[in-house]
Design a protein around this motif. Structure first.
Motif, PDB file in Angstrom:
ATOM      1  N   PRO A  38       0.837  -1.208   0.000  1.00  0.00           N
ATOM      2  CA  PRO A  38       0.000   0.000   0.000  1.00  0.00           C
ATOM      3  C   PRO A  38       0.871   1.258   0.000  1.00  0.00           C
ATOM      4  O   PRO A  38       1.860   1.342   0.730  1.00  0.00           O
ATOM      5  N   ASN A  39       0.474   2.225  -0.828  1.00  0.00           N
ATOM      6  CA  ASN A  39       1.290   3.425  -1.028  1.00  0.00           C
ATOM      7  C   ASN A  39       0.742   4.627  -0.242  1.00  0.00           C
ATOM      8  O   ASN A  39      -0.278   5.203  -0.613  1.00  0.00           O
ATOM      9  N   PRO A  40       1.458   5.036   0.809  1.00  0.00           N
ATOM     10  CA  PRO A  40       1.031   6.191   1.612  1.00  0.00           C
ATOM     11  C   PRO A  40       1.050   7.504   0.835  1.00  0.00           C
ATOM     12  O   PRO A  40       0.432   8.476   1.268  1.00  0.00           O
ATOM     13  N   GLU A  44      -4.017  11.329   2.125  1.00  0.00           N
ATOM     14  CA  GLU A  44      -3.977  12.718   2.607  1.00  0.00           C
ATOM     15  C   GLU A  44      -3.149  12.801   3.892  1.00  0.00           C
ATOM     16  O   GLU A  44      -3.344  12.018   4.817  1.00  0.00           O
ATOM     17  N   GLY A  45      -2.209  13.698   3.934  1.00  0.00           N
ATOM     18  CA  GLY A  45      -1.415  13.907   5.141  1.00  0.00           C
ATOM     19  C   GLY A  45      -0.171  13.044   5.248  1.00  0.00           C
ATOM     20  O   GLY A  45       0.640  13.253   6.145  1.00  0.00           O
ATOM     21  N   MET A  46       0.011  12.081   4.368  1.00  0.00           N
ATOM     22  CA  MET A  46       1.202  11.220   4.456  1.00  0.00           C
ATOM     23  C   MET A  46       2.218  11.490   3.357  1.00  0.00           C
ATOM     24  O   MET A  46       3.356  11.058   3.458  1.00  0.00           O
ATOM     25  N   GLY A  51       9.033   6.883   5.294  1.00  0.00           N
ATOM     26  CA  GLY A  51       8.892   5.590   5.958  1.00  0.00           C
ATOM     27  C   GLY A  51       9.497   5.555   7.353  1.00  0.00           C
ATOM     28  O   GLY A  51       9.297   4.591   8.088  1.00  0.00           O
ATOM     29  N   ARG A  52      10.217   6.588   7.735  1.00  0.00           N
ATOM     30  CA  ARG A  52      10.740   6.686   9.102  1.00  0.00           C
ATOM     31  C   ARG A  52       9.673   7.170  10.080  1.00  0.00           C
ATOM     32  O   ARG A  52       9.829   7.031  11.289  1.00  0.00           O
ATOM     33  N   ASP A  53       8.616   7.766   9.544  1.00  0.00           N
ATOM     34  CA  ASP A  53       7.526   8.260  10.382  1.00  0.00           C
ATOM     35  C   ASP A  53       6.600   7.110  10.740  1.00  0.00           C
ATOM     36  O   ASP A  53       6.254   6.281   9.891  1.00  0.00           O
ATOM     37  N   GLY A  54       6.169   7.078  11.987  1.00  0.00           N
ATOM     38  CA  GLY A  54       5.346   5.989  12.491  1.00  0.00           C
ATOM     39  C   GLY A  54       4.072   5.746  11.709  1.00  0.00           C
ATOM     40  O   GLY A  54       3.690   4.607  11.448  1.00  0.00           O
ATOM     41  N   ALA A  55       3.386   6.818  11.309  1.00  0.00           N
ATOM     42  CA  ALA A  55       2.126   6.656  10.574  1.00  0.00           C
ATOM     43  C   ALA A  55       2.348   5.948   9.244  1.00  0.00           C
ATOM     44  O   ALA A  55       1.567   5.078   8.848  1.00  0.00           O
ATOM     45  N   VAL A  56       3.409   6.318   8.557  1.00  0.00           N
ATOM     46  CA  VAL A  56       3.724   5.700   7.270  1.00  0.00           C
ATOM     47  C   VAL A  56       4.163   4.254   7.472  1.00  0.00           C
ATOM     48  O   VAL A  56       3.694   3.349   6.771  1.00  0.00           O
ATOM     49  N   HIS A 102      10.800   7.046  -0.817  1.00  0.00           N
ATOM     50  CA  HIS A 102      10.484   7.857   0.366  1.00  0.00           C
ATOM     51  C   HIS A 102       9.651   7.111   1.398  1.00  0.00           C
ATOM     52  O   HIS A 102       9.813   7.355   2.590  1.00  0.00           O
ATOM     53  N   HIS A 103       8.742   6.270   0.957  1.00  0.00           N
ATOM     54  CA  HIS A 103       7.757   5.697   1.867  1.00  0.00           C
ATOM     55  C   HIS A 103       7.948   4.199   2.092  1.00  0.00           C
ATOM     56  O   HIS A 103       8.466   3.789   3.129  1.00  0.00           O
ATOM     57  N   ARG A 104       7.475   3.388   1.143  1.00  0.00           N
ATOM     58  CA  ARG A 104       7.420   1.942   1.327  1.00  0.00           C
ATOM     59  C   ARG A 104       8.795   1.315   1.520  1.00  0.00           C
ATOM     60  O   ARG A 104       9.006   0.557   2.469  1.00  0.00           O
ATOM     61  N   SER A 105       9.723   1.624   0.635  1.00  0.00           N
ATOM     62  CA  SER A 105      11.053   1.013   0.746  1.00  0.00           C
ATOM     63  C   SER A 105      11.763   1.441   2.027  1.00  0.00           C
ATOM     64  O   SER A 105      12.453   0.642   2.659  1.00  0.00           O
TER      65      SER A 105
END
Length: 133
Positions: A38-40, A44-46, A51-56, A102-105
């Protein structure tokens, strides 16, 4: 970056995230594509987070596919690290890629960094493209 080591044998594992849109790393021994997770970016807001951020990290890693992927990948990497070390190799470079890096990897590399930490080899991890764009 995390680093663990023990003894004179310095088997090195370099684990890094990258974005496919910036090119596939040519010097990696192994490359895993996590663009199926799933791609953050589309939430909205991500988009501005990493990927270092807890929500992501939660969004990616606690998904059904995220949990299943890590359940397969972590033992596979442990096996490959051990097998390559026993074969006399000096180390492994393992790339984990998503679209922009930036996110998933990033989330996957951060989690694997914790799961793979072991005193029998040196573990380094970094995020090649996290600051791009």
């Amino acid at each position: 970056m995390m680093k663990t080591q023990n003894g004179p044998e310095q088997f090195e594992v370099e684990l890094f995230s990258f974005g496919f849109k910036y090119g596939t790393p040519e010097d990696a021994n192994l490359v895993f594509d996590v663009r199926f997770l799933p791609n953050p970016y589309w939430e909205e807001g991500m988009r501005h987070l990493t990927g270092r951020d807890g929500a992501v990290a939660d969004y990616v890693l606690t998904s059904v596919k995220g949990k299943e992927f890590l359940a397969y990948l972590a033992p596979l990497l442990r096996f490959l690290i051990k097998a390559n070390r026993e074969a006399g190799k000096a180390g492994l470079r393992i790339g984990i890629g998503c679209t922009g890096g930036h996110h998933r990897s990033v989330a996957v590399v951060e989690q694997l960094g914790q799961l793979l930490a072991d005193d029998s080899f040196v573990l380094r991890f970094f995020h090649r493209d996290i600051d791009k764009e």
